[in-house]
Enzyme design. Structure first.
Site, PDB file in Angstrom:
ATOM      1  CD  GLU A  48       5.222  -1.734   3.402  1.00  0.00           C
ATOM      2  OE1 GLU A  48       5.333  -2.579   2.496  1.00  0.00           O
ATOM      3  OE2 GLU A  48       5.592  -0.553   3.268  1.00  0.00           O
ATOM      4  CG  HIS A  72     -24.569   0.902  -8.001  1.00  0.00           C
ATOM      5  ND1 HIS A  72     -25.894   1.041  -8.329  1.00  0.00           N
ATOM      6  CD2 HIS A  72     -24.137   2.155  -7.696  1.00  0.00           C
ATOM      7  CE1 HIS A  72     -26.251   2.302  -8.244  1.00  0.00           C
ATOM      8  NE2 HIS A  72     -25.193   3.013  -7.863  1.00  0.00           N
ATOM      9  CE  LYS A  92      10.241  -7.730  -1.562  1.00  0.00           C
ATOM     10  NZ  LYS A  92      10.898  -6.534  -1.079  1.00  0.00           N
TER      11      LYS A  92
HETATM   12  O1  PA5 Z   1       7.674   1.143   1.403  1.00  0.00           O
HETATM   13  C1  PA5 Z   1       8.566   0.386   1.093  1.00  0.00           C
HETATM   14  O2  PA5 Z   1       9.622   0.303   1.730  1.00  0.00           O
HETATM   15  C2  PA5 Z   1       8.409  -0.499  -0.108  1.00  0.00           C
HETATM   16  O3  PA5 Z   1       7.163  -0.337  -0.674  1.00  0.00           O
HETATM   17  C3  PA5 Z   1       9.481  -0.149  -1.121  1.00  0.00           C
HETATM   18  O4  PA5 Z   1       9.392   1.205  -1.457  1.00  0.00           O
HETATM   19  C4  PA5 Z   1       9.346  -1.012  -2.359  1.00  0.00           C
HETATM   20  O5  PA5 Z   1       9.445  -2.359  -2.006  1.00  0.00           O
HETATM   21  C5  PA5 Z   1      10.389  -0.644  -3.373  1.00  0.00           C
HETATM   22  O6  PA5 Z   1      11.676  -0.784  -2.859  1.00  0.00           O
HETATM   23  P1  PA5 Z   1      12.901  -0.109  -3.611  1.00  0.00           P
HETATM   24  O7  PA5 Z   1      12.724   1.360  -3.513  1.00  0.00           O
HETATM   25  O8  PA5 Z   1      14.128  -0.583  -2.887  1.00  0.00           O
HETATM   26  O9  PA5 Z   1      12.857  -0.608  -5.026  1.00  0.00           O
END
Ligand code: PA5
Length: 411
Positions: free
Chosen positions: A272, A293, A402
């Site tokens: 990310e 394996h 999304k």
């Molecule tokens: O790292 C991030 O920003 C994401 O992985 C969020 O933590 C994840 O999408 C969850 O979001 P939220 O905390 O708003 O539910």
């Protein structure tokens, strides 16, 4: 002894690393200065809120007294760090800790039905972690578990068994917390989910599991202090950057299965942070020896689009001596010694065909060394991202699917 990075098997000439050292140190300086948005995690080990920290320990103690199991609801950065630490350090946890199970990290009815059934037979509390409160998976799981708590304990008691970690003042979760009076902690604004494990997001579930969060923070502090003074730490970020010029994939390999979720956390952190603008290494993970394996053939003789990061636990928390029936080569040996022979053998075999290998040695699976490792990888990731010329703290691409999913739901 501290975390140690061995870059000798990357095949990168020393002068190439030296050539980028000052740029890496400049990136490190920018991060330390606090001028970059979402870099609140950088100085956190030195400057975290001590009062809030003590409150986390007190609430974790309350949870331990109140129930036998804690359902932690969250996804991505809101759960992976906690799960990574809790599963890796289970051996190290105090017996007073509660059993932790995770919900809201997938959309499977089978998974959640099984977990609801498991939870219905136990005395439970729920910890919901969501900055926005609107993320689909945790929102669904929270609705299901809240419903279960109310049916099992009644509305008042249910409220006292719900703990939330969410935004300080906005979002539907904050509104609900304020209305229902749940005990809550704050997801800091200056720290993105994947860098948030050392905030209440990770610390509350980790402390409730019986893991020493003071020691975890001390380890992070020691890494925070040594970063910038120890060239091998910034050099790792430089090596990753140089390797990204010729390789597409980096593999995190571990020889202790309890590190599975640490590898998942690493995959989110690197994927990310760096995967944007057509750049970045694709982070993958392999559990050895099991995956030798299945993937060993590809690694040894396949398309060399990857390099390897070996996470080497020098002193695993336990060992077993093999009985005579194990055969002449193995009898009387310790299983850790055999695991180490595999690790050394894999490195020798893969080096013989020119695969670049980085070894990250962690002395023991303790909260202290885990704290070091968390901070070390966070900083490595941020520096490599800056060297690549991307913003390591945003994630604009995660919205794409999304909005398409929303269209599907509205059909
Ligand atoms: O790292 C991030 O920003 C994401 O992985 C969020 O933590 C994840 O999408 C969850 O979001 P939220 O905390 O708003 O539910």
């Amino acid at each position: 002894m501290d975390l140690r990075i061995d870059l000798l098997k990357t095949g990168i000439p020393e002068d190439e690393i030296k050539g980028l050292r000052s740029e890496a140190l400049a990136a490190y300086g920018d991060l330390k200065s606090g001028k970059l948005e979402f870099s609140g995690w950088v100085n956190l080990p030195e400057s975290y809120d001590k009062k809030e920290f003590e409150d986390i320990i007190a609430i974790a103690d309350e949870i331990k007294k109140k129930c036998e199991a804690l359902i932690v609801i969250g996804i991505g950065g809101s759960y992976l760090g906690a799960r990574a630490v809790i599963e890796a350090l289970a051996y190290n946890a105090d017996p007073s800790g509660v059993e932790v199970r995770f919900a809201g990290n997938n959309m499977s009815a089978v998974y959640h039905e099984e977990l609801l059934d498991w939870a219905s037979k136990r005395d439970i509390c729920v910890c919901v972690v969501s900055k926005s409160g609107t993320t689909t998976e945790p929102a669904m799981a929270f609705a299901l578990f809240k419903d279960m708590l109310i049916k099992k304990y009644g509305i008042e008691e249910a409220r006292s068994r719900i703990y939330a970690v969410t935004d300080a003042c906005k979002g539907v979760m904050r509104e609900e917390v304020d209305k229902e009076g749940y005990k809550s902690f704050v997801v800091p604004d200056d720290t993105g989910g994947r860098y948030s494990v050392l905030t209440p997001v990770g610390l509350l579930p980790i402390a409730a599991a019986g893991i020493d969060i003071r020691s975890l923070m001390e380890g992070a502090l020691s890494a925070c202090k040594s970063y910038g003074q120890n060239a091998s730490l910034t050099d790792y970020a430089v090596c990753r950057y140089l390797l990204s010029q010729s390789k597409q994939i980096e593999i995190f390999e571990y020889y202790e299965p309890s590190l599975q979720y640490f590898a998942e956390w690493l995959k989110q952190l690197f994927g990310e942070s760096e995967g944007k603008e057509g750049k970045g290494l694709f982070p993958a993970s392999l559990s050895f020896s099991a995956d030798l394996h299945s993937m060993g053939q590809f690694l040894q003789e396949g398309n060399q689009i990857f390099f390897e990061n070996v996470i080497d636990v020098l002193n695993p928390p336990t060992d077993l001596i093999l009985p005579d029936s194990a055969g002449s080569l193995l009898a009387g040996r310790s299983i850790n010694a055999v695991n180490r022979a595999a690790l050394n053998g894999v490195i020798a075999a893969h080096r013989s065909v020119g695969i670049p290998i980085v070894k990250v040695e962690i002395p023991e699976l303790t909260p202290y060394f885990f704290g070091q490792m968390i901070y070390f990888f966070e900083m490595t990731c941020a520096i490599t991202g800056l060297l690549m010329g991307v913003d390591p703290f945003n994630q604009p691409g995660v919205e794409g699917y999304k909005s398409e999913m929303k269209k599907e739901l509205m059909k």
